[in-house]
Design a protein around this motif. Structure first.
Motif, PDB file in Angstrom:
ATOM      1  N   MET B 496       0.827  -1.506   0.330  1.00 40.00           N
ATOM      2  CA  MET B 496      -0.070   0.191   0.233  1.00 40.00           C
ATOM      3  C   MET B 496       0.718   1.500  -0.271  1.00 40.00           C
ATOM      4  N   ALA B 497       2.362   0.983   0.495  1.00 43.87           N
ATOM      5  CA  ALA B 497       2.734   2.177   0.750  1.00 43.87           C
ATOM      6  C   ALA B 497       2.934   2.678  -0.153  1.00 43.87           C
ATOM      7  N   LEU B 498       3.584   1.631  -1.877  1.00 42.87           N
ATOM      8  CA  LEU B 498       4.657   2.764  -2.405  1.00 42.87           C
ATOM      9  C   LEU B 498       3.719   2.162  -3.368  1.00 42.87           C
ATOM     10  N   ILE B 499       2.397   1.333  -3.741  1.00 45.41           N
ATOM     11  CA  ILE B 499       1.047   1.995  -5.178  1.00 45.41           C
ATOM     12  C   ILE B 499      -0.086   2.587  -4.585  1.00 45.41           C
ATOM     13  N   GLY B 500      -0.377   2.233  -3.216  1.00 38.73           N
ATOM     14  CA  GLY B 500      -1.441   2.642  -3.020  1.00 38.73           C
ATOM     15  C   GLY B 500      -1.420   4.407  -2.840  1.00 38.73           C
ATOM     16  N   ASN B 501      -0.649   4.916  -3.173  1.00 40.30           N
ATOM     17  CA  ASN B 501      -0.542   6.332  -3.536  1.00 40.30           C
ATOM     18  C   ASN B 501      -1.259   6.508  -4.657  1.00 40.30           C
ATOM     19  N   ILE B 502      -0.836   5.739  -6.063  1.00 41.36           N
ATOM     20  CA  ILE B 502      -1.308   6.193  -7.177  1.00 41.36           C
ATOM     21  C   ILE B 502      -2.856   6.795  -6.716  1.00 41.36           C
ATOM     22  N   PRO B 503      -3.741   7.092  -7.118  1.00 44.10           N
ATOM     23  CA  PRO B 503      -4.724   7.887  -7.373  1.00 44.10           C
ATOM     24  C   PRO B 503      -6.042   7.463  -7.708  1.00 44.10           C
ATOM     25  N   ASP B 504      -7.010   6.839  -7.371  1.00 42.46           N
ATOM     26  CA  ASP B 504      -7.854   5.623  -7.699  1.00 42.46           C
ATOM     27  C   ASP B 504      -8.151   4.482  -8.246  1.00 42.46           C
ATOM     28  N   LEU B 505      -6.413   4.084  -8.019  1.00 43.54           N
ATOM     29  CA  LEU B 505      -6.043   2.919  -8.311  1.00 43.54           C
ATOM     30  C   LEU B 505      -6.848   1.908  -7.247  1.00 43.54           C
ATOM     31  N   LEU B 506      -7.097   2.505  -6.138  1.00 44.78           N
ATOM     32  CA  LEU B 506      -7.414   1.092  -4.832  1.00 44.78           C
ATOM     33  C   LEU B 506      -8.539   1.665  -4.224  1.00 44.78           C
ATOM     34  N   PRO B 507      -9.692   1.211  -4.066  1.00 45.63           N
ATOM     35  CA  PRO B 507     -10.832   1.608  -3.122  1.00 45.63           C
ATOM     36  C   PRO B 507     -10.483   2.014  -1.985  1.00 45.63           C
ATOM     37  N   ALA B 508     -11.069   3.174  -1.063  1.00 47.60           N
ATOM     38  CA  ALA B 508     -10.603   3.721   0.168  1.00 47.60           C
ATOM     39  C   ALA B 508     -10.463   2.612   1.147  1.00 47.60           C
ATOM     40  N   TRP B 509     -11.569   1.972   0.929  1.00 48.90           N
ATOM     41  CA  TRP B 509     -11.492   1.037   2.240  1.00 48.90           C
ATOM     42  C   TRP B 509     -10.043   0.397   2.821  1.00 48.90           C
ATOM     43  N   LEU B 510      -9.617   0.162   1.231  1.00 44.98           N
ATOM     44  CA  LEU B 510      -8.701  -1.143   1.569  1.00 44.98           C
ATOM     45  C   LEU B 510      -7.184  -0.262   1.875  1.00 44.98           C
ATOM     46  N   SER B 511      -6.897   1.148   1.494  1.00 46.40           N
ATOM     47  CA  SER B 511      -6.165   1.729   2.299  1.00 46.40           C
ATOM     48  C   SER B 511      -6.016   2.345   3.617  1.00 46.40           C
ATOM     49  N   ASN B 512      -7.382   2.526   4.634  1.00 40.86           N
ATOM     50  CA  ASN B 512      -7.574   2.498   5.741  1.00 40.86           C
ATOM     51  C   ASN B 512      -6.812   1.907   6.108  1.00 40.86           C
ATOM     52  N   LEU B 513      -7.454   0.294   5.597  1.00 40.33           N
ATOM     53  CA  LEU B 513      -6.080  -1.150   6.293  1.00 40.33           C
ATOM     54  C   LEU B 513      -5.446  -0.739   6.752  1.00 40.33           C
ATOM     55  N   SER B 514      -4.621  -0.031   6.185  1.00 41.28           N
ATOM     56  CA  SER B 514      -2.795   0.620   6.374  1.00 41.28           C
ATOM     57  C   SER B 514      -2.885   1.762   7.557  1.00 41.28           C
ATOM     58  N   PRO B 515      -2.126   0.710   8.531  1.00 41.14           N
ATOM     59  CA  PRO B 515      -2.344   2.546   9.560  1.00 41.14           C
ATOM     60  C   PRO B 515      -0.957   3.482   8.939  1.00 41.14           C
ATOM     61  N   PHE B 516      -0.458   3.517   8.179  1.00 37.79           N
ATOM     62  CA  PHE B 516       0.418   4.534   7.455  1.00 37.79           C
ATOM     63  C   PHE B 516      -0.749   5.138   6.555  1.00 37.79           C
ATOM     64  N   ASN B 517      -1.945   5.397   6.310  1.00 37.80           N
ATOM     65  CA  ASN B 517      -2.571   5.918   6.364  1.00 37.80           C
ATOM     66  C   ASN B 517      -3.409   7.053   6.936  1.00 37.80           C
ATOM     67  N   PHE B 518      -2.882   7.351   7.396  1.00 38.39           N
ATOM     68  CA  PHE B 518      -3.134   8.280   9.111  1.00 38.39           C
ATOM     69  C   PHE B 518      -2.080   8.955  10.176  1.00 38.39           C
ATOM     70  N   ILE B 519      -1.354   8.537   9.076  1.00 42.32           N
ATOM     71  CA  ILE B 519      -0.230   9.299   9.691  1.00 42.32           C
ATOM     72  C   ILE B 519      -0.233  10.331   8.847  1.00 42.32           C
ATOM     73  N   PRO B 520       0.036  11.561   9.560  1.00 41.45           N
ATOM     74  CA  PRO B 520       0.119  13.528   9.197  1.00 41.45           C
ATOM     75  C   PRO B 520       1.556  12.976   8.381  1.00 41.45           C
ATOM     76  N   GLU B 521       1.426  13.864   7.127  1.00 43.15           N
ATOM     77  CA  GLU B 521       2.898  14.076   6.543  1.00 43.15           C
ATOM     78  C   GLU B 521       3.067  15.583   7.328  1.00 43.15           C
ATOM     79  N   ILE B 522       4.509  15.664   7.963  1.00 41.70           N
ATOM     80  CA  ILE B 522       5.078  16.496   8.146  1.00 41.70           C
ATOM     81  C   ILE B 522       6.143  17.502   7.444  1.00 41.70           C
TER      82      ILE B 522
END
Lengths: 245, 566
Positions: B496-522
């Motif tokens: 998910m970290a490697l390809i999950g940031n490609i927009p619209d490739l994967l559904p949101a719920w799938l991305s949300n299964l990765s805790p990295f998805n909730f980490i703010p970019e600082i």
């Protein structure tokens, strides 16, 4: 008070019944022999006594305390030698002996050195290079170097040569003379004959007989009244009975 | 010598039987992964223009050092060449790991457990075991190669023809075989399986680094690395066969060398002699925590140094970041620098934004790598238990909680250490390599990183790391035989970290299964022209809460269950 007391102990693994209503007592100052074929349930009994496995039903008490709940408390006064000694490849035998002893009490250096010499162990070698017999020596030295009230020895000599086996007998007799209690599970019947005050025989999860050697021999007398003249013969008779032969 | 290879065939059959489930999983996962991504790439880059854009992003020393070169056909890039450039290296690394495991499992590990002795006492040849292990690796690699090749060809992607696809598979299998042979050599040299593992993974890392150095510098250096050599087959472009023959020749030569070494040594021995150790234990060993620390000590040291070095190597290319600016307007867009903005920003602000984007990327990559030792540490008590060594400690006056805590505390403490290493490496290297005016033509500043911010950006990932450690503790406590679940989840997070940031490739719920998805970019620099996206601490607190709950449940479960016994 018994040093250890097992009442109606049953242990199941899924559908398999490893122990079926087992009853055992070991008294203070007594060497108790626990004999039976492979897979009969000796090691399982010991593991329940050590709080490694939880009883399905029945009770297992050591020093009057519950073996499962008060495991840590009980272990302070127990020395244990497992049948299958697994050690850390990267530690030396000497390090493991010190670790094992110190997880109970302060180590007695003189005792440790005497035992290392007696059992001819090279304590500077890494455990990965040890044979089964040498790994067993590590566990035995750690146990004998500890000052415990109850010694639980699970087939402790299965990898030792006869000379080392003789040293083992000596050490257990030492313990006996100083009033310690021992639970000795063994295949080596001569060892049991020489060391044990009472013997329990377990087969297929059932303790089928408990008593002194003489009592056991009486109970296994043939129809013509002939007593079995060795432990081997005694054992074979029980075995045949349990197999329904 | 006669009879050196007797009964090899039977041993191969036996090994394949032991491998049948693990190898099948490896093959299925790798083939599916390889085949599934090809059509996606085709839709993402449908025409020449989009392809040129992605190439521009990739065509800089940082990317080339990480991924290797992407080859062209007379200046043109196709889906196939991009696919090979982006995928081959990573899949080769996975295949190399698979081969290291296969060879060690059947040779040195068996020897260590005295299983090999039983085999050797049968009328089996002296070299049969190592030969059978190599043949087993050959068979598994061949199956993998053929299935991957056929699978890729079957996607029907225009630029990925049958020949190229089969070459892709073949190169993959051949590079795997090289690592099987290298591992076989190390299994002779080292007297322990852990030693053989260490040396083999060192060779793997070395091959990757050699290739990285060669790809941005002198190409000849890349050819020394099996990875670099394999990439030079230019799959889907020139389709060169020479590298394939080269790899097979190397595998053959290394295997021969391993056989030679094998015939020269005694069973259970190695060429690197086992050292004598201490006669008495140091005081520091004499507790259950002392033991767990001692068992993990070498790993802690190696991983600390590795992460520091990796961080430093990323930090040292900050000075080269002008290549992004010079060659890659797309990268600027990626980090939010539109052409309109470019005109209004000062040079140092531009540099900061570029570094911010780079910093975010590096932080994720480093966190993923740092998770490997954390999971190993948290799962260690499970391995100790299965191998029958936990019993030796727990039969003494050590409680289950205390025993487990010995490993869990180290895992959690290590999470802070690894993040700190990354930050110090990144910052220190940037500090010592970036000279005034060196950040391209856009800036005239020194080290663009702000230490506190870099630290905050990396520490923001801690709750996510703790969650994964928590999962490991949960598994150890309740389902000790399901350790694979933890690694599977880790793989999912990497994916998910490697390809999950490609927009619209994967559904949101799938991305949300990765805790990295909730980490703010600082942001990691002083850039403050416009505010960063609104971030709140709530997700971090929730992640930490879940981590704590999983850990506590794990501890309770560990106290309540039977130990695994044999």
């Amino acid at each position: 008070m018994y040093m250890l007391e097992i009442e109606n102990l049953t242990k199941k693994f899924g559908k398999f019944t490893a122990l079926n209503n087992v009853n055992l007592q070991v008294e203070e100052g007594e060497v108790f022999g626990y004999v039976g074929p492979n897979g009969a349930g000796k090691t399982t009994t010991i593991r329940v006594l050590l709080g490694i496995l939880q009883a399905t039903s029945g009770t297992a008490n050591v020093f009057g305390k519950d073996a499962w709940k008060d495991a840590v408390e009980i272990h302070k006064r127990i020395a244990y030698v497992p049948g299958d000694v697994n050690l850390w490849a990267n530690l030396t035998g000497g390090e493991v002996i010190d670790l094992f002893v110190s997880l109970r009490q302060k180590s007695d250096k003189a005792k440790r050195e005497r035992l290392i010499e007696k059992f001819e162990l090279d304590p500077t070698k890494k455990c990965r290079t040890y044979s089964k017999g040498n790994r067993q020596k590590v566990a035995l030295i750690a146990a004998f170097a500890s000052d415990a009230d109850l010694y639980i020895l699970d087939e402790p000599t299965s990898g030792l040569d006869p000379l080392m086996g003789e040293f083992f007998v000596e050490e257990v007799l030492n313990l006996k003379n100083s009033g310690k209690s021992v639970l000795l599970s063994s295949h080596i019947l001569s060892e049991v004959e020489r060391l044990c005050d009472r013997v329990g025989v377990i087969m297929k999860g059932n303790v089928i007989k408990t008593g002194t050697l003489d009592e056991l021999k009486q109970s296994a007398a043939c129809a013509d009244g002939k007593l079995p003249d060795s432990m081997e013969e005694l054992f074979m008779r029980y075995y045949k009975v349990s197999e329904g032969v | 010598m006669r009879g050196n290879f007797d009964y090899t065939g039977k041993l191969v059959k036996f090994m394949l039987r032991r491998e049948r489930i693990i190898a099948a999983i490896w093959i299925i996962v790798l083939v599916l992964f390889s085949v599934a991504l090809a059509p996606g790439l085709e839709t993402m880059f449908p025409d020449n223009e989009t392809r040129e854009n992605i190439i521009l992003i990739y065509d800089n020393p940082i990317m080339v050092s990480m991924m290797g070169p992407i080859f062209d056909i007379d200046g043109e890039f196709t889906t196939g060449t991009i696919y090979a450039g982006m995928m081959l290296l990573w899949v080769m690394i996975a295949v190399a790991i698979m081969n290291i495991f296969i060879v060690i499992r059947h040779t040195r590990a068996d020897e260590e457990r005295w299983r090999a002795e039983v085999i050797r006492s049968l009328p089996v040849g002296r070299l049969s075991t190592v030969h059978a292990a190599m043949l087993t690796a050959l068979i598994i690699n061949t199956v993998l190669a053929v299935l991957t090749g056929l699978g890729l060809a079957a996607t029907g992607t225009e630029s990925m023809g049958f020949g190229g696809s089969m070459l892709y598979g073949a190169v993959l299998g051949a590079s795997g075989l090289v690592f099987a042979a290298i591992t076989a050599i190390f299994c002779q040299l080292s007297a322990s399986s852990s030693g053989a593992f260490g040396l083999s993974f060192l060779a793997l890392g070395g091959s990757y680094m050699l290739r990285a150095a060669g790809d941005v510098g002198n190409e000849v250096i890349s050819l020394i690395s099996p990875f670099g050599l394999a990439q030079r087959s230019m799959v889907y472009a020139e389709n060169e066969l020479m590298p394939l023959w080269g790899l097979l020749a190397i595998a053959f030569a290394f295997a021969a060398l391993a056989y030679k070494f094998n015939s020269m040594r005694d069973l259970g021995q190695g060429f690197i002699p086992a050292r004598m150790g201490r006669r008495e234990a140091k005081k520091s060993l004499l507790s259950s925590f002392g033991l767990s620390f001692r068992l993990l000590k070498n790993s802690i040291i190696v991983w600390t140094i590795t992460l520091f070095m990796l961080g430093a190597s990323y930090g040292s290319i900050i000075g080269e970041i002008d290549r992004f600016v010079g060659d890659s307007p797309e990268y600027l867009t990626l980090v939010g620098l539109t052409p309109e903005l470019l005109d209004t920003l000062s040079d140092s602000d531009k540099a900061d934004m570029i570094v911010d984007g780079f910093g975010g990327f590096v932080t994720i990559m480093m966190t993923l790598i740092a998770l490997v030792p954390l999971l190993m540490f948290a799962l260690k008590p499970k391995n100790e238990e299965i191998d029958g060594r936990a019993e030796g400690i727990l039969s003494r006056s050590v409680s289950r909680q205390k025993y487990l805590a010995g490993y869990v505390i180290i895992a959690f403490a290590m999470s802070i250490i690894v993040q700190l290493c990354t930050v110090v490496g990144l910052y220190g290297a940037a500090e010592s390599t970036v000279r005034e005016g060196e950040i391209g033509e856009v800036a005239a500043i020194l080290n663009p990183f702000v230490f506190e911010k870099l630290l905050a950006a990396n520490f923001a990932y801690l709750p996510a790391m703790w969650l994964i450690i928590g999962l490991a503790v949960f598994i150890v406590g309740l389902l000790p035989k399901a350790g694979g679940v933890v690694w599977g989840y880790y793989g999912f997070i990497c994916f998910m970290a490697l390809i999950g940031n490609i927009p619209d490739l994967l559904p949101a719920w799938l991305s949300n299964l990765s805790p990295f998805n909730f980490i703010p970019e600082i942001r990691v620099t002083n850039f403050d022209l416009f505010p960063a996206a609104e971030s709140s601490a709530v997700p971090l607190i929730v992640l930490t809460g879940i981590a704590a709950a999983l850990t506590v449940i794990g501890f309770i479960g560990y106290r309540k269950r039977d130990l695994i016994t044999h």
